[in-house]
Structure formats: structure tokens, C-alpha cells
Design a protein around this motif. Structure first.
Motif, PDB file in Angstrom:
ATOM      1  N   ASP A  97     -15.106  62.132  62.344  1.00 16.15           N
ATOM      2  CA  ASP A  97     -15.912  60.821  62.704  1.00 16.15           C
ATOM      3  C   ASP A  97     -14.955  59.475  62.224  1.00 16.15           C
ATOM      4  O   ASP A  97     -15.833  58.705  61.811  1.00 16.15           O
ATOM      5  CB  ASP A  97     -17.284  60.779  61.868  1.00 16.15           C
ATOM      6  CG  ASP A  97     -18.134  61.838  62.565  1.00 16.15           C
ATOM      7  OD1 ASP A  97     -18.009  62.058  63.938  1.00 16.15           O
ATOM      8  OD2 ASP A  97     -18.937  62.621  61.945  1.00 16.15           O
ATOM      9  N   ASP A 113     -15.854  49.337  56.985  1.00 22.55           N
ATOM     10  CA  ASP A 113     -17.247  49.993  57.482  1.00 22.55           C
ATOM     11  C   ASP A 113     -17.358  49.751  59.030  1.00 22.55           C
ATOM     12  O   ASP A 113     -17.793  50.353  59.705  1.00 22.55           O
ATOM     13  CB  ASP A 113     -18.268  49.208  56.730  1.00 22.55           C
ATOM     14  CG  ASP A 113     -18.383  49.629  55.226  1.00 22.55           C
ATOM     15  OD1 ASP A 113     -17.927  50.768  54.929  1.00 22.55           O
ATOM     16  OD2 ASP A 113     -19.027  48.829  54.471  1.00 22.55           O
ATOM     17  N   ILE A 114     -16.748  48.325  59.334  1.00 20.88           N
ATOM     18  CA  ILE A 114     -17.123  47.967  60.743  1.00 20.88           C
ATOM     19  C   ILE A 114     -16.074  49.091  61.613  1.00 20.88           C
ATOM     20  O   ILE A 114     -16.655  49.346  62.669  1.00 20.88           O
ATOM     21  CB  ILE A 114     -16.659  46.537  60.988  1.00 20.88           C
ATOM     22  CG1 ILE A 114     -17.254  45.657  60.123  1.00 20.88           C
ATOM     23  CG2 ILE A 114     -16.707  46.304  62.304  1.00 20.88           C
ATOM     24  CD1 ILE A 114     -19.123  45.769  60.452  1.00 20.88           C
ATOM     25  N   TYR A 115     -15.161  49.171  61.236  1.00 23.71           N
ATOM     26  CA  TYR A 115     -14.120  49.957  62.039  1.00 23.71           C
ATOM     27  C   TYR A 115     -14.462  51.446  62.024  1.00 23.71           C
ATOM     28  O   TYR A 115     -14.567  52.258  62.971  1.00 23.71           O
ATOM     29  CB  TYR A 115     -12.703  50.000  61.549  1.00 23.71           C
ATOM     30  CG  TYR A 115     -12.000  48.467  62.169  1.00 23.71           C
ATOM     31  CD1 TYR A 115     -12.442  47.428  62.141  1.00 23.71           C
ATOM     32  CD2 TYR A 115     -10.637  49.026  62.678  1.00 23.71           C
ATOM     33  CE1 TYR A 115     -11.827  46.381  62.869  1.00 23.71           C
ATOM     34  CE2 TYR A 115      -9.978  47.991  63.252  1.00 23.71           C
ATOM     35  CZ  TYR A 115     -10.572  46.517  63.252  1.00 23.71           C
ATOM     36  OH  TYR A 115      -9.757  45.568  63.783  1.00 23.71           O
ATOM     37  N   ASN A 166     -17.614  52.336  61.782  1.00 23.47           N
ATOM     38  CA  ASN A 166     -18.767  52.601  62.845  1.00 23.47           C
ATOM     39  C   ASN A 166     -18.433  52.797  64.152  1.00 23.47           C
ATOM     40  O   ASN A 166     -18.606  53.598  64.892  1.00 23.47           O
ATOM     41  CB  ASN A 166     -19.646  51.281  62.485  1.00 23.47           C
ATOM     42  CG  ASN A 166     -20.769  51.408  63.364  1.00 23.47           C
ATOM     43  OD1 ASN A 166     -21.759  52.233  63.307  1.00 23.47           O
ATOM     44  ND2 ASN A 166     -20.975  50.564  64.318  1.00 23.47           N
ATOM     45  N   TRP A 167     -17.474  51.809  64.448  1.00 20.04           N
ATOM     46  CA  TRP A 167     -16.628  51.809  65.858  1.00 20.04           C
ATOM     47  C   TRP A 167     -16.213  53.276  66.213  1.00 20.04           C
ATOM     48  O   TRP A 167     -16.306  53.812  67.122  1.00 20.04           O
ATOM     49  CB  TRP A 167     -15.756  50.688  65.941  1.00 20.04           C
ATOM     50  CG  TRP A 167     -16.399  49.280  66.361  1.00 20.04           C
ATOM     51  CD1 TRP A 167     -17.841  49.141  66.455  1.00 20.04           C
ATOM     52  CD2 TRP A 167     -15.615  48.090  66.017  1.00 20.04           C
ATOM     53  NE1 TRP A 167     -18.060  47.725  66.659  1.00 20.04           N
ATOM     54  CE2 TRP A 167     -16.830  47.052  66.361  1.00 20.04           C
ATOM     55  CE3 TRP A 167     -14.418  47.747  65.760  1.00 20.04           C
ATOM     56  CZ2 TRP A 167     -16.265  45.898  66.359  1.00 20.04           C
ATOM     57  CZ3 TRP A 167     -14.072  46.457  65.970  1.00 20.04           C
ATOM     58  CH2 TRP A 167     -14.866  45.267  66.031  1.00 20.04           C
ATOM     59  N   ALA A 224     -16.719  56.034  64.910  1.00 19.23           N
ATOM     60  CA  ALA A 224     -17.913  57.106  64.903  1.00 19.23           C
ATOM     61  C   ALA A 224     -19.035  57.146  66.324  1.00 19.23           C
ATOM     62  O   ALA A 224     -19.314  58.098  66.583  1.00 19.23           O
ATOM     63  CB  ALA A 224     -18.668  57.167  63.612  1.00 19.23           C
ATOM     64  N   THR A 225     -18.855  55.615  66.837  1.00 16.28           N
ATOM     65  CA  THR A 225     -19.789  55.505  67.667  1.00 16.28           C
ATOM     66  C   THR A 225     -19.504  55.482  69.035  1.00 16.28           C
ATOM     67  O   THR A 225     -20.115  55.421  70.108  1.00 16.28           O
ATOM     68  CB  THR A 225     -20.769  54.389  67.285  1.00 16.28           C
ATOM     69  OG1 THR A 225     -20.264  53.138  67.075  1.00 16.28           O
ATOM     70  CG2 THR A 225     -21.593  54.765  66.196  1.00 16.28           C
ATOM     71  N   ASP A 285     -19.720  41.348  59.201  1.00 15.25           N
ATOM     72  CA  ASP A 285     -21.076  41.589  59.544  1.00 15.25           C
ATOM     73  C   ASP A 285     -21.346  40.941  61.011  1.00 15.25           C
ATOM     74  O   ASP A 285     -22.503  41.313  61.716  1.00 15.25           O
ATOM     75  CB  ASP A 285     -21.733  41.295  58.621  1.00 15.25           C
ATOM     76  CG  ASP A 285     -22.223  42.364  57.584  1.00 15.25           C
ATOM     77  OD1 ASP A 285     -21.626  43.469  57.603  1.00 15.25           O
ATOM     78  OD2 ASP A 285     -22.427  41.728  56.445  1.00 15.25           O
ATOM     79  N   ARG A 316     -21.596  43.384  64.019  1.00  8.69           N
ATOM     80  CA  ARG A 316     -22.244  44.635  63.880  1.00  8.69           C
ATOM     81  C   ARG A 316     -22.964  44.569  65.453  1.00  8.69           C
ATOM     82  O   ARG A 316     -23.557  45.807  65.636  1.00  8.69           O
ATOM     83  CB  ARG A 316     -23.260  44.509  62.838  1.00  8.69           C
ATOM     84  CG  ARG A 316     -22.575  44.886  61.320  1.00  8.69           C
ATOM     85  CD  ARG A 316     -23.541  45.492  60.336  1.00  8.69           C
ATOM     86  NE  ARG A 316     -23.019  45.539  58.962  1.00  8.69           N
ATOM     87  CZ  ARG A 316     -22.221  46.641  58.784  1.00  8.69           C
ATOM     88  NH1 ARG A 316     -22.426  47.613  59.522  1.00  8.69           N
ATOM     89  NH2 ARG A 316     -21.690  46.883  57.465  1.00  8.69           N
TER      90      ARG A 316
END
Length: 501
Positions: A189, A305-307, A309-310, A312-313, A444, A447
Motif C-alpha cells: 500500500d 500523507d497525500i501521496y 493516500n493516492w 493506496a487508493t 490538504d 484531499r
């Protein structure tokens, strides 16, 4: 003001603001070209009434033509080869006992009728033995306004290491052999859906020797050989997964990297690094130099955190990192990225180009190469407004490659940093659908965008975009800024360089 470094002036035009014009370096041989690629000159559009041009016109003939054209020399004219030997007072025979080293840059590969086609690129060099005192002297060249003795011990060590990476001697006419192994340590992930390839183990001799500057850059076809457990590479037209193979260079333990085999369709993010993924402040001369040469690399806010999240999703999101920093100093960049952000391929500024026009358009040259390598993939472009190339090249890509640019995200550095005094030109975005791009202020803000759905604008982030010059003294950014003479000539020239990296 004349900024003179007598020990380097004969061999290295660093950033001389003397009363004579700086000589343009001689042309270099072209890198191994990819098919059907043409480097285009990106003309810098300096508005006659702009803040930048008012500074340049005030200098008259004292400012380098490279700076006036928007391409500063400081990070383009690092010494190489004989220039390094001359500046250090060494010869080829002195270097002979030193081991050959390789900078092997993480690669991307595309699927073709012949199989997986991997772009292998990097540089072969030798590291001279330089004393600590000499490294301190050389580091002080870059630490404008600061002496290395004034830095904390860890910063002194980084400055010396960074400087040592610049003063290397590239090795021409070297035959390079790459060994491919399927032993990548893929983090769950955290790698855009990358999987470890189950085959493809092989050794390949590159078809060309290194250039006079030690560079190698070529596409090679992989054979679908059997892996340790009988596995094979998955054909690109039957999978959406990105397969990873490690690459090792024969004869050295320094030439290790990873190749990412990217299917024809899907999403690729092309991300700038400075002031997007790390704090650099390239628009502030003193801070920019300290952050580049001496300070530990620090993530910009919560961008990791943003990268993550991208990664993983978004299914099988291919991460590609692009910096126009010269390749000698990009090992620190790569180590930082892979410790902080998802795994991915990399592009940097090679040493050898055939003419000045290729150097001027290096970012566009690299962007064209990856767009043309993956004509069916959709791209997400992330950068900031302090780079004039980005402001012109990114909207142009929307027009040059219809349907391929999914999103453009640009950090507005002038909105959050009072030291960013330079304007940026938004005119290239006129006529582009607002859902396709967004100027953002903090991580943020990204997001609530829908990359897969093609809605790249977060309505909660007010845009107020007018098409023309923006920033301090332009558009809606406030009162005009005038140069009052308080900056030194060197500081202004360095600012021009840094804001255009």
C-alpha cells in the motif's frame, strides 16, 4: 559587483557577474535519442513591464545571457571531466586506482510488440580523493553568504558530501552491463500497486558505450526469462499491475536501481520535488542554497500523507519523479524520495546535450519522452508556480497530447511564503477546463479531488485566476514590488536561478 573565484575561473563559469559577458559552454554530443523525439526550445516570455525584466534591464550587459534568457548558469555549469581534474590538480593516472562507480537512475519500461522495453539511463564516473580542507573550500563556493565552519556538524558533513558528488570525473567510452533481478522489496500500500516481477532475470550489455560525459541512456528489450520459482514477466497487454525488477550494474556496488514495467493504460503521476515534496525555497537565494547543499531534506508539510493516500487508493498508480537538478547531485534526492514517498521511476538532467536549445528545454524534453512512451496513459502533473518552465509547459501538454493530461496541480508558493518575490504567468491556462487544474496552497487542498473521475478541482479552494502575470505586484496579489538596491547583484542573480530551477 564581480564575483570571482580565481581557482575555478579558467575552467568553470559558475555564475560570474563580472563586467564582461560569460562565455557559452561548447556544444556536447546528444544523448542516445528515443525514436521520434524532438527537443524544442521553450522561449522565456518576460513581459516588458515585469518585475523580473526590470531587474535584468537594470543590469544591462553585466548579467549573463543565460540568466537573461531565464536559464541560470549556477546549476548548469558544474565542472565535469577534465575541468574537475584541472580544478583539483589531478590527472587520469592519479584517478586510475579509484574504483569505477555508476549512478543508475530508477527506470520505467513500456510494453511493445517485442516485449517489455526499459529505458536504462545514468552516469559512469570516478570519485577523486579530496581532502576535507579542500572540500570545505569547494563547499564555500556554493554556500553564498555562509561559511561551512558556521554550520552545525551534520550540515557540514552533508555540504562536503554534496560537494564531493559534484566533483567527480565522468568516464567516457565505457561498456555498461545491467543485471536484472526480481528481488524488489515492495512496501504494501505504499508503492502505487507495484508488484515484484516473477521473472525477467537476465544480464544485458547496453548497445552503446558511455558518452564523453559518462552518460548512458537507451531503451532495451527484456527477454521473458524464468524466475527463481518458475515465474515469468506478465505481458503488458494482459495486466494492469506495475511490475518491478531491480537493476545492478556489473563491476560496482554503487549502480543499483529499480525498473518499473508500466502497462499501456492507467494513471501516471509526474511529480516535481523541490517545494512540492521537500522544503527547498528555491526562490530565496540564501535559504535555497542552504536547503540544497547543507540541510537535511525535509518533507513539505504533510505531503507524504497525500501521496501515500493516492498510492493506496488509485489502482496501479505509476509514480514518476522529475527534477531538472543535474544528475551528479540527485542521489540525495532519490534516497529522500524512497524513504518518504511511494516507489517510482526518476528523471533528472543528464550532462550531455547537443546544443543550448536542448538544455533550455530539458523539462519539456523529458516530459515529451514519457508522454510519447505511454500514448494511452493519463498523466497527473504536480509542481509549483515558482518555475517558469512549468507554467508554460504544463498547459501546453494539454494541447500537445489531447486526452492524456488528467490533472494539473500547482502549489502557489507566493501565497504562503513572503520571500517568493517573483511573478508567475497563468496565461497558458486560459481556455482549459477548470476541472482539469487547480492552484493549491497546502497539501490538504488536494484531499477532495477526484483524480480517477477527472474532477481535479476542489471547490473549497478559491482560485480567482486571471490569465496573465500573477504574484507580488501582479494580478490580485497586492501592491507592486520594486527593487530598491538592497539585494546584492549576486543575490538577485541567484534568485533568478533558484526560482527557475
Amino acid at each position: 559587483m564581480a564575483f570571482l573565484l580565481s581557482s575555478f575561473a579558467p575552467v568553470w563559469p559558475i555564475l560570474l557577474l563580472a563586467k564582461t559577458a560569460v562565455a557559452v559552454p561548447p556544444a556536447h554530443p546528444m544523448i542516445t535519442p528515443a525514436p521520434d523525439l524532438e527537443a524544442r526550445v521553450v522561449q522565456r516570455d518576460l513581459n516588458p513591464g515585469s518585475y523580473i525584466e526590470s531587474i535584468i534591464s537594470g543590469f544591462g550587459s553585466d548579467v549573463s545571457s543565460y540568466i537573461a534568457s531565464g536559464v541560470p548558469q549556477f546549476f548548469q555549469d558544474f565542472p565535469s571531466g577534465e575541468a574537475v581534474e584541472s580544478s583539483l590538480g589531478i590527472t587520469d593516472s592519479d584517478l586510475a586506482p579509484s574504483p569505477t562507480q555508476v549512478l543508475n537512475i530508477p527506470a520505467y519500461g513500456n510494453w511493445t510488440e517485442q516485449g517489455w522495453n526499459v529505458r536504462v539511463h545514468g552516469n559512469v564516473y570516478k570519485q577523486p580523493n579530496i581532502t576535507e580542507d579542500r572540500l570545505n573550500d569547494l563547499a564555500n563556493v556554493f554556500l553564498v553568504g555562509t561559511d561551512i565552519d558556521e554550520l552545525a556538524i551534520p550540515e557540514q558533513e552533508q555540504a562536503r558530501n554534496f560537494t564531493a558528488s559534484i566533483f567527480v570525473v565522468q568516464q567516457p567510452d565505457v561498456n555498461v552491463t545491467i543485471n536484472f533481478e526480481n528481488d524488489v522489496d515492495v512496501r504494501p500500500d505504499a508503492s502505487g500497486g507495484v508488484v515484484n516481477a516473477e521473472g525477467g532475470v537476465q544480464s544485458i550489455d547496453l548497445p552503446y558505450e558511455t558518452t564523453p560525459e559518462g552518460d548512458f541512456d537507451t531503451f532495451i528489450i527484456l527477454q521473458n526469462t524464468t524466475g527463481p520459482n518458475g515465474g515469468h514477466l506478465i505481458a503488458g497487454n494482459t495486466t494492469s499491475s506495475i511490475q518491478a525488477l531491480n537493476m545492478y550494474t556489473n563491476g560496482t556496488n554503487t549502480g543499483n536501481a529499480t525498473a518499473y514495467l508500466v502497462p499501456p493504460t492507467g494513471f501516471t503521476i509526474i511529480s516535481d520535488i523541490d517545494d512540492i515534496l521537500r522544503v527547498t525555497k528555491i526562490y530565496d537565494p540564501v535559504e535555497g542554497l542552504l536547503n540544497s547543499f547543507a540541510r537535511a531534506f525535509t518533507p513539505w508539510m504533510n505531503m507524504p500523507d497525500i501521496y501515500a493516500n493516492w498510492s493506496a487508493t488509485i489502482p496501479n498508480f505509476h509514480f514518476h519523479y522529475l527534477t531538472t537538478t543535474p544528475e551528479q547531485v540527485t542521489r540525495n534526492y532519490m534516497e529522500f524520495i524512497y524513504a518518504t514517498y511511494p516507489l517510482g521511476s526518476f528523471d533528472t538532467r543528464p550532462l550531455n546535450f547537443s546544443d543550448v536549445s536542448a538544455t533550455l528545454s530539458i523539462r519539456k524534453f523529458l516530459l515529451d519522452k514519457i508522454f510519447q512512451t505511454f500514448p494511452e496513459r493519463k498523466f497527473v502533473l504536480v509542481a509549483d508556480t515558482s518555475n517558469s518552465d512549468v507554467m508554460s509547459d504544463y498547459p501546453q501538454l494539454v494541447r500537445d497530447y489531447p486526452g492524456q493530461v488528467q490533472c494539473i496541480f500547482l502549489r502557489n508558493t507566493t501565497a504562503t511564503d513572503a520571500t517568493d518575490l517573483f511573478p508567475y504567468d497563468t496565461s497558458g491556462f486560459e481556455g482549459i477546463d477548470q476541472r482539469q487544474y487547480m492552484f493549491f496552497v497546502t497539501p490538504d487542498d488536494l484531499r477532495n479531488v477526484d483524480i480517477v473521475g477527472g474532477n481535479c478541482y476542489n471547490p473549497a479552494v478559491v482560485q480567482n485566476v486571471t490569465f496573465g502575470y500573477q504574484g507580488r505586484g501582479f494580478g490580485n496579489a497586492g501592491s507592486s514590488i520594486r527593487w530598491d538596491g538592497s539585494w546584492s547583484w549576486l543575490s538577485v542573480a541567484m534568485a533568478l536561478w533558484l526560482c527557475l530551477l
